[in-house]
Enzyme design. Structure first.
Site, PDB file in Angstrom:
ATOM      1  N   CYS A 197       0.818  -1.211   0.000  1.00 54.28           N
ATOM      2  CA  CYS A 197       0.000   0.000   0.000  1.00 54.28           C
ATOM      3  C   CYS A 197       0.854   1.264   0.000  1.00 54.28           C
ATOM      4  O   CYS A 197       1.928   1.301   0.588  1.00 54.28           O
ATOM      5  CB  CYS A 197      -0.867   0.040   1.248  1.00 54.28           C
ATOM      6  SG  CYS A 197      -1.854  -1.417   1.476  1.00 54.28           S
ATOM      7  N   ASN A 254      -2.123   2.378   5.709  1.00 59.43           N
ATOM      8  CA  ASN A 254      -1.265   1.221   5.428  1.00 59.43           C
ATOM      9  C   ASN A 254      -1.093   0.459   6.729  1.00 59.43           C
ATOM     10  O   ASN A 254      -0.997   1.078   7.786  1.00 59.43           O
ATOM     11  CB  ASN A 254       0.130   1.669   4.971  1.00 59.43           C
ATOM     12  CG  ASN A 254       0.118   2.313   3.601  1.00 59.43           C
ATOM     13  OD1 ASN A 254      -0.891   2.291   2.921  1.00 59.43           O
ATOM     14  ND2 ASN A 254       1.244   2.894   3.210  1.00 59.43           N
ATOM     15  N   GLY A 255      -0.982  -0.844   6.646  1.00 63.61           N
ATOM     16  CA  GLY A 255      -0.818  -1.637   7.868  1.00 63.61           C
ATOM     17  C   GLY A 255      -2.047  -2.482   8.109  1.00 63.61           C
ATOM     18  O   GLY A 255      -2.921  -2.598   7.235  1.00 63.61           O
ATOM     19  N   ARG A 304       5.436  -0.623  -6.231  1.00 65.55           N
ATOM     20  CA  ARG A 304       5.433  -1.337  -4.950  1.00 65.55           C
ATOM     21  C   ARG A 304       4.397  -2.448  -4.937  1.00 65.55           C
ATOM     22  O   ARG A 304       4.392  -3.273  -4.046  1.00 65.55           O
ATOM     23  CB  ARG A 304       5.138  -0.355  -3.816  1.00 65.55           C
ATOM     24  CG  ARG A 304       6.195   0.711  -3.671  1.00 65.55           C
ATOM     25  CD  ARG A 304       5.742   1.762  -2.708  1.00 65.55           C
ATOM     26  NE  ARG A 304       5.611   1.207  -1.379  1.00 65.55           N
ATOM     27  CZ  ARG A 304       6.493   1.357  -0.415  1.00 65.55           C
ATOM     28  NH1 ARG A 304       7.574   2.069  -0.632  1.00 65.55           N
ATOM     29  NH2 ARG A 304       6.304   0.824   0.763  1.00 65.55           N
ATOM     30  N   TRP A 339      -3.182  -2.713  -1.464  1.00 63.99           N
ATOM     31  CA  TRP A 339      -2.782  -4.107  -1.711  1.00 63.99           C
ATOM     32  C   TRP A 339      -3.631  -4.923  -0.768  1.00 63.99           C
ATOM     33  O   TRP A 339      -3.470  -4.826   0.449  1.00 63.99           O
ATOM     34  CB  TRP A 339      -1.301  -4.244  -1.386  1.00 63.99           C
ATOM     35  CG  TRP A 339      -0.628  -5.453  -1.923  1.00 63.99           C
ATOM     36  CD1 TRP A 339      -0.314  -5.715  -3.223  1.00 63.99           C
ATOM     37  CD2 TRP A 339      -0.113  -6.553  -1.158  1.00 63.99           C
ATOM     38  NE1 TRP A 339       0.351  -6.909  -3.312  1.00 63.99           N
ATOM     39  CE2 TRP A 339       0.485  -7.445  -2.061  1.00 63.99           C
ATOM     40  CE3 TRP A 339      -0.107  -6.882   0.190  1.00 63.99           C
ATOM     41  CZ2 TRP A 339       1.080  -8.629  -1.663  1.00 63.99           C
ATOM     42  CZ3 TRP A 339       0.484  -8.055   0.587  1.00 63.99           C
ATOM     43  CH2 TRP A 339       1.077  -8.923  -0.340  1.00 63.99           C
ATOM     44  N   LYS A 377       6.966  -4.289  -3.226  1.00 69.14           N
ATOM     45  CA  LYS A 377       8.369  -3.946  -3.025  1.00 69.14           C
ATOM     46  C   LYS A 377       8.772  -4.005  -1.565  1.00 69.14           C
ATOM     47  O   LYS A 377       9.826  -4.516  -1.223  1.00 69.14           O
ATOM     48  CB  LYS A 377       8.649  -2.549  -3.587  1.00 69.14           C
ATOM     49  CG  LYS A 377      10.097  -2.096  -3.454  1.00 69.14           C
ATOM     50  CD  LYS A 377      11.040  -2.995  -4.237  1.00 69.14           C
ATOM     51  CE  LYS A 377      12.502  -2.631  -4.095  1.00 69.14           C
ATOM     52  NZ  LYS A 377      13.377  -3.742  -4.516  1.00 69.14           N
ATOM     53  N   GLU A 417       9.947 -15.193  -9.320  1.00 71.75           N
ATOM     54  CA  GLU A 417       9.292 -13.909  -9.041  1.00 71.75           C
ATOM     55  C   GLU A 417       8.775 -13.220 -10.302  1.00 71.75           C
ATOM     56  O   GLU A 417       7.682 -12.691 -10.311  1.00 71.75           O
ATOM     57  CB  GLU A 417      10.315 -12.941  -8.433  1.00 71.75           C
ATOM     58  CG  GLU A 417      10.321 -12.845  -6.958  1.00 71.75           C
ATOM     59  CD  GLU A 417      11.296 -11.786  -6.506  1.00 71.75           C
ATOM     60  OE1 GLU A 417      10.872 -10.884  -5.795  1.00 71.75           O
ATOM     61  OE2 GLU A 417      12.494 -11.838  -6.870  1.00 71.75           O
ATOM     62  N   GLU A 428      18.888 -17.808  -4.623  1.00 73.72           N
ATOM     63  CA  GLU A 428      18.554 -16.476  -5.120  1.00 73.72           C
ATOM     64  C   GLU A 428      18.204 -16.532  -6.615  1.00 73.72           C
ATOM     65  O   GLU A 428      17.297 -15.851  -7.088  1.00 73.72           O
ATOM     66  CB  GLU A 428      19.729 -15.514  -4.833  1.00 73.72           C
ATOM     67  CG  GLU A 428      19.677 -14.153  -5.506  1.00 73.72           C
ATOM     68  CD  GLU A 428      18.377 -13.377  -5.272  1.00 73.72           C
ATOM     69  OE1 GLU A 428      17.582 -13.734  -4.392  1.00 73.72           O
ATOM     70  OE2 GLU A 428      18.153 -12.423  -6.027  1.00 73.72           O
ATOM     71  N   LYS A 475      14.627 -15.260  -8.048  1.00 71.94           N
ATOM     72  CA  LYS A 475      14.480 -14.209  -9.065  1.00 71.94           C
ATOM     73  C   LYS A 475      13.681 -14.746 -10.243  1.00 71.94           C
ATOM     74  O   LYS A 475      12.825 -14.081 -10.803  1.00 71.94           O
ATOM     75  CB  LYS A 475      15.879 -13.763  -9.484  1.00 71.94           C
ATOM     76  CG  LYS A 475      15.990 -12.372  -9.972  1.00 71.94           C
ATOM     77  CD  LYS A 475      16.441 -11.381  -8.925  1.00 71.94           C
ATOM     78  CE  LYS A 475      15.572 -11.342  -7.719  1.00 71.94           C
ATOM     79  NZ  LYS A 475      16.125 -10.644  -6.596  1.00 71.94           N
ATOM     80  N   HIS A 510      19.095 -37.598  -3.370  1.00 68.24           N
ATOM     81  CA  HIS A 510      18.282 -38.054  -2.229  1.00 68.24           C
ATOM     82  C   HIS A 510      16.792 -37.789  -2.460  1.00 68.24           C
ATOM     83  O   HIS A 510      16.022 -37.787  -1.515  1.00 68.24           O
ATOM     84  CB  HIS A 510      18.760 -37.380  -0.940  1.00 68.24           C
ATOM     85  CG  HIS A 510      20.175 -37.733  -0.587  1.00 68.24           C
ATOM     86  ND1 HIS A 510      20.557 -39.005  -0.237  1.00 68.24           N
ATOM     87  CD2 HIS A 510      21.305 -36.990  -0.591  1.00 68.24           C
ATOM     88  CE1 HIS A 510      21.861 -39.022  -0.012  1.00 68.24           C
ATOM     89  NE2 HIS A 510      22.341 -37.815  -0.224  1.00 68.24           N
TER      90      HIS A 510
END
Ligand code: F6R
Length: 607
Positions: free
Chosen positions: A2, A99-100, A27, A73, A602, A488, A481, A485, A504
């Site tokens: 948000c 926000n929150g 974001r 969001w 973000k 995502e 990583e 990436k 295994h």
């Protein structure tokens, strides 16, 4: 996640607020809205979808010189017009953007409903608008204080009220808020990016702080008794153009290409050739403090956690201190034992990731020492830590982190060097690593220059239904990583595994449709790594291998991506760069919105 933008001054507020909201689009959000106060009272426009659509749909004569806006969001309730912010009271005199997350919103909604209030959304935020409207206080600050006294949870919020058209009241608890100072006009935002084109004179609110913002200025207050906290604004050292993609087709691309320069920035002034060490004044730890560290625990989320794993490896290798990394999002829920001689290291680009912030608070609450590796100066995590290393990567806009992660690695290398040199790391080894770090920015540039050769490989990988990224020891966090990436931004399923663990279990999945991207540096594990590649090749698994010139892959029939060698301890970051490029070109081939991957934000400021 948000975003909040507010404006009060002489201009029409809506265009300023909407432009600010577009600066926060990257974001991640699903709805947008704006409220203005003008001669026609309070007006609100909000809808699910893009800021662009909201701008196009804005009612005529949506005028007023005070305004607040929001990108949402979804957390409580789906992305619908009704759930978009701003939220208002029944008489539409109060508008709130938030926000929150309010933890007790269900109970408050029930109380309001019982009192006859008709709620019009599924959100937690709406209760705030009603609580402000129902307060008996005779100032807006008093009304907001009363509302905040009833809620439990996290917030960054901005409130306007038709009876108080000369002000915006803002408050912060766990979700960032800055106030920007202009010339007879003022701004508020959840992120400097939204207002940096207008002003770089800002005040960052602390948790538990409120502010009254008028066109003439601002004053900060304690919500408990509305007494002044006396905060003043200061100049932040940012270049507004750093927030523009310029000639680049995406922020991610711009930020990847910036890495040679930003890598220099984190090293600048911190390397000591003479003694083969690093100087990190911001840590606020002298040699005695550093020597007293018996263990290091790195805390971060997502990619920051994976780089944290690389960092823990560096520390253990160079300083011979037991070190490991843990997902900050899990840490505090297992009631961790906090040891006085452990150095906790919180790593975060944004400095606002709530899971990491709460982990830092857990450490400090139990008396531990926590330092930060943080990019955003003055962010919540940076302020919460006992000291730290700023990453100096500059603003990172793309959701997928690249240059900040590279600088996290370099920050860890500096920390490992300093911890090592107050222990048993020899001056010769120290100097070897200092020289290695000095060579790195040019080598990163060299890897980036090989981009064109990777485009076809990336396109091939993008067609896969599922893929593996594998590596061992230093190479394993690189693989993690790389997979992160890739998934995502390409939305392909990518799973990271230790190369040694393949046989295994997951080897069962290898077939001609499941490619593997293997990280195979020239080191003491090369032979073992190559043996595993043969096992994959024997099952017709397509292979892409990120490796060094010297490595002989034999007859495995892999597509090789060769990166320059540095010192073995520093090689992981050079092996990571091609994986960024692979993810980028795969996503581009698939036609995805690279800077705004679906479902992601973000900075994740809610738990
Ligand atoms: C990956 C990514 C995320 C972040 C994570 C932590 O590209 O960007 O996984 O690394 O959300 O964010 P910060 O570093 O801001 O704490």
């Amino acid at each position: 996640m948000c975003g909040i933008v507010g404006y009060i001054g002489r201009q029409d507020a809506a265009p300023v607020v909407l432009e600010g909201l577009t600066r926060l689009e990257h974001r991640g959000y699903d709805s947008a809205g704006v409220a203005v106060l003008g001669s026609r009272g309070l007006r609100v426009a909000k809808q699910a979808g893009r800021v662009r659509d909201l701008t196009d749909a804005l009612p005529r004569r949506f005028a007023g010189t005070t305004g607040i806006g929001h990108t949402r969001w979804a957390t409580h309730g789906p992305a619908t017009d009704a759930n978009a912010h701003p939220h208002t009271d029944e008489l539409e005199r109060v508008a709130v953007v938030h926000n929150g997350i309010l933890d007790n919103s269900a109970a408050l909604r029930a109380e309001l409903t019982a009192a006859g209030v008709e709620l019009t959304s599924d959100t937690d935020t709406e209760v705030l608008a009603h609580l402000v409207a129902r307060s008996d206080a005779d100032t807006l600050e008093g009304k907001v204080r009363d509302a905040l006294a009833a809620v439990v949870g996290t917030y960054g919020l901005a409130v306007v009220h038709a009876d108080f058209p000369d002000r915006i009241v803002v408050a912060r608890n766990g979700s960032p808020l800055v106030v920007g100072v202009g010339d007879k006009e003022m701004y508020v935002a959840s992120d400097l990016a939204a207002i940096v084109r207008h002003t770089t004179t800002v005040a960052v609110l602390d948790d538990g702080e409120m502010a009254t913002v008028t066109a003439a200025g601002f004053s900060t207050l304690r919500p408990s008794d509305l007494s002044a906290t006396g905060k003043t604004a200061s100049q932040v050292d940012v270049d507004a153009s750093a927030y523009d993609a310029g000639e680049h087709e995406s922020y991610m691309r711009k930020e990847m290409l910036e890495q040679p320069t930003t890598a220099q920035a984190v090293l600048r002034g911190r390397l000591d050739d003479r003694f083969g060490t690093a100087h990190l004044g911001g840590l606020d730890m002298d040699a005695r403090d550093l020597r007293a560290v018996r263990r290091v625990k790195v805390l971060g989320c997502g990619s920051a956690y994976y780089v944290g794993q690389m960092g823990a490896g560096l520390i253990e290798e160079l300083a011979r201190i037991p070190a490991d990394a843990e997902a900050a999002s899990e840490f505090r829920y297992r009631d961790p034992v906090i040891e006085p001689d452990t150095l906790y290291v919180a790593v975060s680009q944004s400095g606002e990731t709530i899971d990491t912030l709460l982990a830092v608070q857990e450490v400090r609450r139990k008396g531990g020492r926590c330092v930060g590796l943080v990019n955003v100066v003055g962010s919540a995590i940076a302020r919460e830590c006992d000291g730290g290393i700023y990453l100096h990567a500059g603003p990172e806009v793309a959701v997928a982190s690249t240059k900040a992660l590279t600088n996290m690695f370099l920050g860890f290398a500096l920390l490992a060097l300093q911890l090592g040199r107050v222990r048993d790391l020899s001056i010769a080894d120290g100097r070897r690593l200092v020289a290695g770090l000095e060579r790195l920015p040019a080598q990163i540039e060299e890897v980036l220059a090989g981009e064109d050769d990777l485009v076809e490989v990336a396109r091939g990988l993008a067609e896969a239904r599922s893929l593996f990224f594998i590596g061992r020891v230093r190479g394993f966090p690189v693989a993690r990583e790389g997979a992160q990436k890739f998934k995502e931004i390409s939305y392909c399923h990518a799973e990271a595994y230790q190369t040694s663990e393949l046989k295994h279990g997951p080897l069962a999945l290898i077939d001609p449709d499941v490619p593997t991207v293997a990280v195979v540096p020239h080191d003491e594990l090369t032979e073992r790594n190559v043996a595993a590649l043969h096992e994959i090749a024997a099952r017709q698994g397509p292979l892409v291998v990120v490796t060094h010139e010297e490595v002989d892959l034999g007859e495995v029939g892999a597509r090789r991506i060769v990166v320059p060698r540095n010192e073995p301890e520093l090689d992981p970051i050079l092996l990571t760069i091609p994986l960024q490029l692979l993810a980028y070109h795969a996503a581009q081939h698939l036609g995805h919105d690279i800077d705004k991957p679906r479902n992601l934000a973000k900075s994740v400021t809610v738990e």
